[in-house]
Design a protein around this motif. Structure first.
Motif, short mmCIF file in Angstrom:
data_model
loop_
_atom_site.label_atom_id
_atom_site.label_comp_id
_atom_site.label_asym_id
_atom_site.label_seq_id
_atom_site.Cartn_x
_atom_site.Cartn_y
_atom_site.Cartn_z
N ALA A 1 0.81 -1.21 0.00
CA ALA A 1 0.00 0.00 0.00
C ALA A 1 0.85 1.27 0.00
N VAL A 2 2.00 1.25 0.66
CA VAL A 2 2.85 2.44 0.69
C VAL A 2 3.34 2.78 -0.72
N LEU A 3 3.74 1.76 -1.47
CA LEU A 3 4.17 2.02 -2.85
C LEU A 3 2.98 2.40 -3.73
N HIS A 4 1.84 1.77 -3.52
CA HIS A 4 0.64 2.16 -4.26
C HIS A 4 0.34 3.63 -4.02
N LEU A 5 0.46 4.06 -2.77
CA LEU A 5 0.20 5.47 -2.44
C LEU A 5 1.19 6.38 -3.18
N LEU A 6 2.45 5.99 -3.20
CA LEU A 6 3.47 6.80 -3.88
C LEU A 6 3.15 6.97 -5.36
N TYR A 7 2.86 5.85 -6.02
CA TYR A 7 2.56 5.91 -7.45
C TYR A 7 1.27 6.68 -7.71
N ARG B 1 -0.25 8.96 -5.92
CA ARG B 1 -0.11 10.40 -5.68
C ARG B 1 0.61 11.06 -6.85
N PHE B 2 1.64 10.40 -7.36
CA PHE B 2 2.40 10.97 -8.47
C PHE B 2 1.52 11.15 -9.70
N PHE B 3 0.78 10.09 -10.06
CA PHE B 3 -0.02 10.17 -11.28
C PHE B 3 -1.24 11.07 -11.09
N THR B 4 -1.78 11.13 -9.88
CA THR B 4 -2.89 12.05 -9.63
C THR B 4 -2.45 13.48 -9.86
N ARG B 5 -1.32 13.84 -9.31
CA ARG B 5 -0.83 15.22 -9.48
C ARG B 5 -0.44 15.50 -10.93
N ALA B 6 0.11 14.48 -11.59
CA ALA B 6 0.47 14.66 -13.00
C ALA B 6 -0.78 14.90 -13.85
N MET B 7 -1.84 14.11 -13.61
CA MET B 7 -3.06 14.29 -14.39
C MET B 7 -3.78 15.59 -14.04
N LYS B 8 -3.63 16.05 -12.81
CA LYS B 8 -4.19 17.36 -12.47
C LYS B 8 -3.46 18.46 -13.24
N LYS C 1 -5.81 16.65 -6.14
CA LYS C 1 -4.37 16.48 -6.01
C LYS C 1 -4.00 15.21 -5.24
N GLU C 2 -4.92 14.72 -4.42
CA GLU C 2 -4.66 13.53 -3.61
C GLU C 2 -5.64 12.42 -3.99
N PRO C 3 -5.15 11.21 -4.22
CA PRO C 3 -6.03 10.12 -4.64
C PRO C 3 -6.87 9.53 -3.50
N PHE C 4 -6.35 9.59 -2.27
CA PHE C 4 -7.03 8.96 -1.13
C PHE C 4 -7.12 9.96 0.02
N ALA C 5 -8.30 10.01 0.64
CA ALA C 5 -8.46 10.85 1.81
C ALA C 5 -7.84 10.22 3.05
#
Length: 236
Positions: free
Chosen positions: A41-47, A49-56, A64-68
């Motif tokens: 889950a920690v790596l899933h969060l890292l990836y 977050r990166f792609f969420t911010r990139a697509m924003k 900007k954040e994929p998970f609350a």
């Protein structure tokens, strides 16, 4: 990446001209709560977050954040066992004595008991869930996993723990069997109850409130402990 893209796609599954609809994604995302094992889950969060911010930044999303919220549960651990030649031995083939020594059931050879580690197929320290269910029942297994430790910490799988959960569930079953013959009436006001009955009723309401709060905060072991305390009072 898969977690994020699937979540966005689920918001508009029938879109055929785009991967996902921005308006629908904005309506449903971010995900309220993501739960996963700490190693993944920690790596899933890292990836994610990166792609969420990139697509924003590219204008595809408005978040900007994929998970609350992120919750990572601990590992299920068990002792490890090795034969004289260094080969790993499954727990089901080990007869461990009270003095800490162990022998292999299949051939009687001495076994070296190692430290407790996360269950893995490579070290063969896994426990067959089917054998547990057949011996103790699925509810006993569930209860033990919830009650042994906080979910964010590692769980040490032991025969004593599962047997304890099994005995408790049997006690609950016997209580329920006795209660079915007691006529059910409306609960009178606290003011007309005797002291002992009023105390039980108050504890019931306290347990309901506390367990509800524990479940919301993932404190499952605390919730089970409160239910055990209440059942002991009712049984008395």
């Amino acid at each position: 990446r898969r977690v994020l893209f699937r979540s966005a796609r689920y918001c508009s599954p029938h879109a055929t001209d785009v991967p996902f609809d921005k308006a629908e994604a904005g309506k449903w995302l971010a995900i309220d709560q993501y739960i996963g094992g700490v190693e993944h889950a920690v790596l899933h969060l890292l990836y994610a977050r990166f792609f969420t911010r990139a697509m924003k930044e590219c204008g595809y999303l408005d978040i900007k954040e994929p998970f609350a919220g992120l919750f990572t549960q601990g590992m299920v651990c068990h002792e490890t066992y090795r034969a004289a030649d260094g080969a790993w031995v499954e727990p089901g083939d080990v007869d461990k004595k009270s003095d800490g020594t162990a022998k292999r059931i299949s051939n009687g050879a001495a076994i070296t008991v190692g430290r407790s580690e996360k269950m893995s197929k490579s070290k063969k320290n896994t426990v067959d869930p089917q054998a547990i269910i057949e011996t103790y029942g699925a509810d006993s297994a569930r209860l033990f996993m919830l009650s042994d430790s906080p979910p964010e910490r590692d769980l040490e799988w032991t025969d004593a723990g599962i047997e304890g959960a099994w005995r408790y569930l049997n006690r609950l079953w016997r209580m329920a069997a006795l209660a079915k013959d007691i006529p059910v009436t409306a609960v009178p006001a606290v003011s007309v109850l005797n002291a002992a009955d009023a105390a039980v009723l108050r504890q019931i309401h306290k347990a309901i409130a506390a367990v509800s709060d524990d479940l919301e905060k993932f404190r499952f072991n605390s919730a089970v402990a409160r239910i055990r305390e209440l059942s002991n009072t009712v049984n008395d």
